[in-house]
Design an enzyme around this catalytic site. Structure first.
Site, PDB file in Angstrom:
ATOM      1  N   CYS A 150     -28.697-114.380  -6.359  1.00 11.20           N
ATOM      2  CA  CYS A 150     -28.160-114.583  -7.717  1.00 11.20           C
ATOM      3  C   CYS A 150     -27.424-115.911  -7.864  1.00 11.20           C
ATOM      4  O   CYS A 150     -27.060-116.286  -8.970  1.00 11.20           O
ATOM      5  CB  CYS A 150     -27.246-113.432  -8.085  1.00 11.20           C
ATOM      6  SG  CYS A 150     -28.079-111.861  -7.953  1.00 11.20           S
ATOM      7  N   ASN A 160     -28.123-107.179 -14.911  1.00 10.32           N
ATOM      8  CA  ASN A 160     -28.089-108.249 -13.904  1.00 10.32           C
ATOM      9  C   ASN A 160     -29.492-108.846 -13.778  1.00 10.32           C
ATOM     10  O   ASN A 160     -30.408-108.187 -13.287  1.00 10.32           O
ATOM     11  CB  ASN A 160     -27.624-107.646 -12.574  1.00 10.32           C
ATOM     12  CG  ASN A 160     -27.554-108.663 -11.453  1.00 10.32           C
ATOM     13  OD1 ASN A 160     -28.082-109.772 -11.567  1.00 10.32           O
ATOM     14  ND2 ASN A 160     -26.913-108.284 -10.364  1.00 10.32           N
ATOM     15  N   HIS A 169     -22.023-115.398 -12.901  1.00  9.91           N
ATOM     16  CA  HIS A 169     -23.226-114.582 -12.739  1.00  9.91           C
ATOM     17  C   HIS A 169     -22.902-113.183 -13.252  1.00  9.91           C
ATOM     18  O   HIS A 169     -21.849-112.615 -12.934  1.00  9.91           O
ATOM     19  CB  HIS A 169     -23.619-114.547 -11.266  1.00  9.91           C
ATOM     20  CG  HIS A 169     -24.573-113.438 -10.960  1.00  9.91           C
ATOM     21  ND1 HIS A 169     -25.717-113.247 -11.690  1.00  9.91           N
ATOM     22  CD2 HIS A 169     -24.538-112.450 -10.021  1.00  9.91           C
ATOM     23  CE1 HIS A 169     -26.357-112.183 -11.207  1.00  9.91           C
ATOM     24  NE2 HIS A 169     -25.662-111.682 -10.207  1.00  9.91           N
TER      25      HIS A 169
HETATM   26  N1  ACO Z   1     -25.283 -92.718 -12.277  1.00  8.20           N
HETATM   27  C1  ACO Z   1     -24.460 -91.700 -11.957  1.00  8.20           C
HETATM   28  N2  ACO Z   1     -23.851 -91.598 -10.769  1.00  8.20           N
HETATM   29  C2  ACO Z   1     -24.084 -92.568  -9.875  1.00  8.20           C
HETATM   30  C3  ACO Z   1     -24.933 -93.667 -10.141  1.00  8.20           C
HETATM   31  C4  ACO Z   1     -25.548 -93.715 -11.400  1.00  8.20           C
HETATM   32  N3  ACO Z   1     -26.363 -94.712 -11.750  1.00  8.20           N
HETATM   33  N4  ACO Z   1     -24.969 -94.471  -9.049  1.00  8.20           N
HETATM   34  C5  ACO Z   1     -24.164 -93.911  -8.136  1.00  8.20           C
HETATM   35  N5  ACO Z   1     -23.643 -92.752  -8.628  1.00  8.20           N
HETATM   36  C6  ACO Z   1     -22.732 -91.839  -8.001  1.00  8.20           C
HETATM   37  C7  ACO Z   1     -22.815 -91.858  -6.484  1.00  8.20           C
HETATM   38  O1  ACO Z   1     -23.850 -91.036  -6.020  1.00  8.20           O
HETATM   39  C8  ACO Z   1     -21.450 -91.334  -6.112  1.00  8.20           C
HETATM   40  O2  ACO Z   1     -21.456 -89.932  -6.227  1.00  8.20           O
HETATM   41  P1  ACO Z   1     -20.674 -89.026  -5.160  1.00  8.20           P
HETATM   42  O3  ACO Z   1     -19.236 -89.428  -5.302  1.00  8.20           O
HETATM   43  O4  ACO Z   1     -20.979 -87.652  -5.603  1.00  8.20           O
HETATM   44  O5  ACO Z   1     -21.243 -89.386  -3.826  1.00  8.20           O
HETATM   45  C9  ACO Z   1     -20.541 -91.865  -7.219  1.00  8.20           C
HETATM   46  O6  ACO Z   1     -21.402 -92.211  -8.314  1.00  8.20           O
HETATM   47  C10 ACO Z   1     -19.758 -93.083  -6.815  1.00  8.20           C
HETATM   48  O7  ACO Z   1     -20.658 -93.990  -6.194  1.00  8.20           O
HETATM   49  P2  ACO Z   1     -20.168 -95.361  -5.663  1.00  8.20           P
HETATM   50  O8  ACO Z   1     -21.318 -96.071  -5.010  1.00  8.20           O
HETATM   51  O9  ACO Z   1     -18.902 -95.178  -4.891  1.00  8.20           O
HETATM   52  O10 ACO Z   1     -19.823 -96.090  -7.063  1.00  8.20           O
HETATM   53  P3  ACO Z   1     -19.010 -97.385  -7.261  1.00  8.20           P
HETATM   54  O11 ACO Z   1     -17.809 -97.102  -8.065  1.00  8.20           O
HETATM   55  O12 ACO Z   1     -18.839 -98.147  -5.972  1.00  8.20           O
HETATM   56  O13 ACO Z   1     -20.005 -98.247  -8.169  1.00  8.20           O
HETATM   57  C11 ACO Z   1     -21.650 -99.973  -8.075  1.00  8.20           C
HETATM   58  C12 ACO Z   1     -21.316 -98.548  -7.681  1.00  8.20           C
HETATM   59  C13 ACO Z   1     -21.586-100.114  -9.582  1.00  8.20           C
HETATM   60  C14 ACO Z   1     -23.056-100.288  -7.601  1.00  8.20           C
HETATM   61  C15 ACO Z   1     -20.616-100.915  -7.404  1.00  8.20           C
HETATM   62  O14 ACO Z   1     -20.557-100.676  -6.030  1.00  8.20           O
HETATM   63  C16 ACO Z   1     -20.922-102.355  -7.635  1.00  8.20           C
HETATM   64  O15 ACO Z   1     -20.815-102.856  -8.729  1.00  8.20           O
HETATM   65  N6  ACO Z   1     -21.337-103.097  -6.577  1.00  8.20           N
HETATM   66  C17 ACO Z   1     -21.774-104.466  -6.735  1.00  8.20           C
HETATM   67  C18 ACO Z   1     -23.183-104.380  -7.187  1.00  8.20           C
HETATM   68  C19 ACO Z   1     -23.692-105.671  -7.634  1.00  8.20           C
HETATM   69  O16 ACO Z   1     -23.101-106.311  -8.463  1.00  8.20           O
HETATM   70  N7  ACO Z   1     -24.841-106.022  -7.086  1.00  8.20           N
HETATM   71  C20 ACO Z   1     -25.498-107.182  -7.389  1.00  8.20           C
HETATM   72  C21 ACO Z   1     -24.611-108.379  -7.160  1.00  8.20           C
HETATM   73  S1  ACO Z   1     -25.295-109.635  -6.324  1.00  8.20           S
HETATM   74  C22 ACO Z   1     -26.592-109.871  -7.166  1.00  8.20           C
HETATM   75  O17 ACO Z   1     -26.503-109.980  -8.359  1.00  8.20           O
HETATM   76  C23 ACO Z   1     -27.869-109.962  -6.462  1.00  8.20           C
END
Ligand code: ACO
Length: 325
Positions: free
Chosen positions: A113, A282, A252
């Protein structure tokens, strides 16, 4: 002479998929996606449309805005993690043929990214080093092609699109790309990767390749917040500008929460950041030029404005640019 960002344009697929539509086939909800990411919708390329098609559309629009022809180009650089062909030929070469810019240098940059910022730095450095005149820098992605639509932890995050900038080495009193800062932390290579390579065992080689995004969300989140804060500090130190000198910070568009967390650390008012992740999700290396094109269309960028671009992504890579608009 300096390298000036002369025009910016984008291509966004018409097919808009909102969170409710995703929730119809995936165990997720509009509320979860919005509260965890700030995403409300994404645009998905139609069947038969390639990354190079979107890149070429954005490039044609940017060339028309800059009032130059494809023959004026010295260089085409495409930043993409989702090329038409994995490996070769470069998508930039396919774009060159599609827009009719025959003969100029054309190659791709792979930096996740941060790709658009890597490409912009390389292209502007090449124009300066080789006394070139015009280049086009494109960020284009078709992430829908490598998204695992059964995996709710990644499927909700990504979208398709392309943004293109014409940059020209000209003398326009103070305007232009003033500073770049690029970096990488290969120790995090497996925190965000396309599951397709390298395949080092006979067992792996016997398995058909189905590329899909694999991500450790928490590690990427922590890396993103840290790299934004470090980049802001380092680029201000290097340029001696203060935060109040900047009209806009254009990050980004990965996750609104990442930007809010980084902003809080510096006490940066949220309105200083331009965010459009709500509509496009994204789009990886397309996200910064998509944001710039939208700001330009809305008249938000005024001549003389100082802007900061911030990128971070797979690699793990990061980058920043300071531009006088
Ligand atoms: N819908 C509903 N529930 C979900 C979803 C969804 N889409 N995705 C995950 N969950 C659930 C999980 O299963 C988990 O459930 P559990 O507690 O029963 O196990 C719960 O939600 C919490 O999951 P986490 O992974 O802890 O959620 P978190 O608050 O960390 O958010 C996220 C996840 C949004 C992906 C976060 O980690 C994040 O933003 N990371 C950076 C991602 C990113 O920006 N990537 C790209 C950047 S670099 C690039 O652009 C290439």
């Amino acid at each position: 002479m300096s390298v000036v960002l002369r025009s910016i344009a984008s291509y966004i697929p018409q097919n808009r998929v909102d969170n409710q539509a995703l929730a119809a086939t995936l165990d997720t909800s509009d509320e979860w996606i919005r509260s965890h990411t700030g995403i409300g919708a994404r645009h998905i390329a139609d069947d038969g449309v390639l990354t190079s098609d979107m890149a070429a559309e954005a490039a044609r629009a940017a060339l028309a805005k800059a009032k130059i022809t494809p023959h004026d180009l010295d260089l085409i650089v495409v930043a993409t993690a989702t090329p038409d062909y994995f490996g070769f030929p470069a998508t930039a070469c396919v774009v060159q043929e599609k827009i009719g810019a025959f003969g100029c240098t054309a190659f791709d940059v792979v930096a996740g990214c941060s790709g658009f910022l890597y490409a912009l730095d390389i292209a502007s450095s090449m124009l300066e080093a080789r006394h070139g005149r015009h280049a086009i820098v494109i960020g284009a992605e078709q992430l829908s092609r490598v998204t695992d639509w059964q995996d709710r932890s990644t499927a909700v995050l990504f979208g398709d699109g392309a943004g293109a900038a014409v940059i020209s080495r000209i003398d326009e009193g103070g305007r232009g790309c003033l500073a770049f800062m690029l970096g990488a932390d290969g120790g995090g290579a497996r925190d965000l990767y396309l599951e397709q390579a390298p395949r080092t065992s006979a067992y792996e080689r016997a398995t058909p390749i189905v590329p899909k995004i694999v991500m450790d969300g928490k590690k990427v989140y922590d890396f993103a917040v840290k790299s934004i804060t470090v980049l802001i500090e380092r680029i201000m130190h290097a340029t001696a500008y203060r935060l109040e000198d900047f009209s806009w910070i254009i990050p980004h568009q990965a996750n609104a929460r990442i930007i809010q967390a980084a902003g809080k650390r510096f006490g940066i008012p949220p309105e200083k950041f331009y965010l459009n992740i709500d509509e496009y999700a994204n789009t990886s290396s397309a996200s910064i030029p998509l944001a710039l094109a939208e700001m330009d269309a809305k008249g938000l960028l005024k001549p003389g404005d100082l802007i900061m671009l911030l990128g971070f992504g797979a690699g793990l890579t990061y980058g920043a640019a300071v531009i006088r608009w």
